[in-house]
Design an enzyme around this catalytic site. Sequence first.
Site, short mmCIF file in Angstrom:
data_model
loop_
_atom_site.label_atom_id
_atom_site.label_comp_id
_atom_site.label_asym_id
_atom_site.label_seq_id
_atom_site.Cartn_x
_atom_site.Cartn_y
_atom_site.Cartn_z
N ASP A 1 -0.82 3.80 5.75
CA ASP A 1 0.33 3.24 5.05
C ASP A 1 0.33 1.71 5.10
OD1 ASP A 1 1.29 5.78 4.50
OD2 ASP A 1 2.60 5.83 6.26
N TYR B 1 -5.58 7.82 16.70
CA TYR B 1 -4.71 6.67 16.46
C TYR B 1 -4.22 6.11 17.79
CZ TYR B 1 -4.17 7.43 11.40
OH TYR B 1 -4.39 7.55 10.06
#
Length: 289
Positions: free
Chosen positions: A53, A119
């Site tokens: 994003d 992540y």
Amino acid sequence: MRIRLDLAYDGTDFHGWAKQGTSDLRTVQKVLEDNLSMVLRETVELTVAGRTDAGVHAAGQVAHFDIPAHALEQRSIDGDPSKLVRRLGRLLPDDIRVHGVRFAEPGFDARFSAMRRHYVYRITTHPAGALPTRRHDTAQWPKPVELERMQLAADALLGLHDFVAFCKAKPHATTVRELQKFAWKDVSTDIEPQVYEAHVVADAFCWSMVRSLVGSCMAVGEGRRGSGFTAELLDASERSPMVPVAPAKGLSLVGVDYPSADKLQERALETRAVREFPDASASLKLDDE
């Protein structure tokens, strides 16, 4: 022929990975495709492992593209895709770096062959905020937290679940994921106190999922939510308005795991196929993020 790219970027000044139609918005995909197309004199369309994003960074992103063999026959490349690293290094802006280019192995698909994504979320609760040198990749949380409470909240989420409460809705996409690791760590130093990192690993993540997982644990860590908050959210049938979404700037994609070469195509076919959640009455299409 298929070419694999290994790359990194600072997401601060990008509107995410994905190009947005005919828009001139600056995205990682658009900048890379424009430069690759110029160098190779062919239209390049990238497929990526993790469609990050706006504001999200990557240190271990993977992508691929398909191109005719003659595109690599120009003198500066001479059939060797690794020579694109130097060419792109001269052309790309400072916030994108392609550090590896090579022929993809048979059956490789950057998105569908992936077994898991890694992540890291970095956040500080210090009232002064992040160090200036870490301001782009360290988010700030306004209240102090207890690490033990956050870890208990994270542990409750491990395994195969429907994470619909933590995901923004996307048509025809399942929110079933296998969360394989969610570990919090205090990484504070004398010059950088009250800094925490969450290491999050899953087969795939739906839209906004990692930041929602982090935000939920932070809410438990600060005492705003009870210790059973995250476990209760797994029973939800839609996205929960109670889930806080942590800021994008703290999140980085740090790695993507793939199976051995002889399993790449098999993995891609499995991932593309319909995946059925054991307790669900209907099958849903997997849509990796």
